[in-house]
Design an enzyme around this catalytic site. Structure first.
Site, PDB file in Angstrom:
ATOM      1  N   VAL A 226       5.481   3.800   1.795  1.00  0.00           N
ATOM      2  CA  VAL A 226       5.023   2.532   1.240  1.00  0.00           C
ATOM      3  C   VAL A 226       5.156   1.426   2.275  1.00  0.00           C
ATOM      4  CG1 VAL A 226       7.310   2.164   0.212  1.00  0.00           C
ATOM      5  CG2 VAL A 226       5.352   0.879  -0.657  1.00  0.00           C
TER       6      VAL A 226
ATOM      7  N   CYS B  31      -7.820   0.615   2.384  1.00  0.00           N
ATOM      8  CA  CYS B  31      -7.685   1.707   1.409  1.00  0.00           C
ATOM      9  C   CYS B  31      -9.043   2.196   0.919  1.00  0.00           C
ATOM     10  CB  CYS B  31      -6.799   1.286   0.233  1.00  0.00           C
ATOM     11  SG  CYS B  31      -5.164   0.717   0.739  1.00  0.00           S
TER      12      CYS B  31
ATOM     13  N   ALA C  67       0.840  -1.202   0.000  1.00  0.00           N
ATOM     14  CA  ALA C  67       0.000   0.000   0.000  1.00  0.00           C
ATOM     15  C   ALA C  67       0.871   1.246   0.000  1.00  0.00           C
ATOM     16  CB  ALA C  67      -0.915  -0.001   1.222  1.00  0.00           C
TER      17      ALA C  67
END
Length: 235
Positions: A182, A199, A168
């Site tokens: 990240v 998300c 992600a």
């Protein structure tokens, strides 16, 4: 916060600092302080760490995407995106990069972060994929080692069919300086992801290397990601 820097092969490569197991809120505060204080002459850095269990909400985060946090804290942040989970067994990388000095804009920066993850997956024989409009890296759950591209066109209402998210992204850019970064799933307890809509996507599956048959250590995956990020973000 104590950090350990590693030597780099080029003076133009970001310095990698190893934070170890680091509290999320303290790490975010340190990133903000670093970014607020830096100048055009400040060297770029990449911070690598692992967080205790925590849910983090981006600036666009909606409360309804946190389904049942339970005993895991929810921390509001100023990064982009929606809610995600950080926990043991996940490598988190925070590139603190002067994008203007590197000569790139945000879209190219995101592309390079994703490229670094894709190359780490290649190191392990795994094929990663991008999904249009959904930053991060995904793998085919039924064939993570296959080389076929995602078939299209993709139904926007079911764009994640057969996919698991293994990495992600959530970034913030202030005065052309980047922070946040990240997360890469190596060998985790994935249950907390079921307590949220990852998300912001209902039903999105998450996955890690271990669940697809790649058994490696956090240290090895972290070193590979750090090296790939250095390569992608060097002048």
């Amino acid at each position: 916060m104590t950090t350990e820097a590693v030597s780099v092969s080029s003076s133009n490569a970001p310095v990698v600092r190893w934070l170890g197991r680091a509290d999320y809120a303290a790490t975010e505060a340190a990133m903000r302080a670093f970014t607020d204080a830096r100048t055009a002459d400040t060297a770029d850095e990449i911070w690598i760490c692992e967080h205790p269990p925590v849910f983090t909400q981006g600036v666009a985060g909606r409360a309804e995407h946190v389904l049942a946090a339970g005993d895991i804290p929810v921390v509001q942040t100023n990064r982009g995106g929606q809610v995600t989970y950080h926990g043991p067994g996940q490598v988190v990388a925070y590139p603190l990069i002067d994008l203007q000095r590197l000569g790139i804009f945000v879209r190219e920066y995101v592309f390079r972060l994703e490229s670094a993850v894709l190359r780490v997956l290649q190191d392990y024989g795994v094929t990663g994929h991008r999904v249009s409009g959904a930053p991060g890296i995904y793998v085919k759950l039924d064939d993570p080692f296959g080389h076929a591209a995602l078939s299209g066109p993709v139904d926007p209402a079911d764009q994640f069919r057969g996919l698991g998210k293994i990495s992600a992204l959530g970034i913030k850019v202030s005065r052309h300086f980047s922070y946040h970064g990240v997360a890469f799933n190596v060998a985790m307890d994935l249950e907390p992801f079921r307590r949220i809509n990852p998300c912001g996507y209902e039903g999105l599956q998450t996955i890690d290397l271990g669940k697809i048959g790649v058994f490696t250590t956090w240290d090895d995956a972290a070193a590979r990601l750090a090296q790939r990020l250095q390569s992608q973000l060097s002048r």
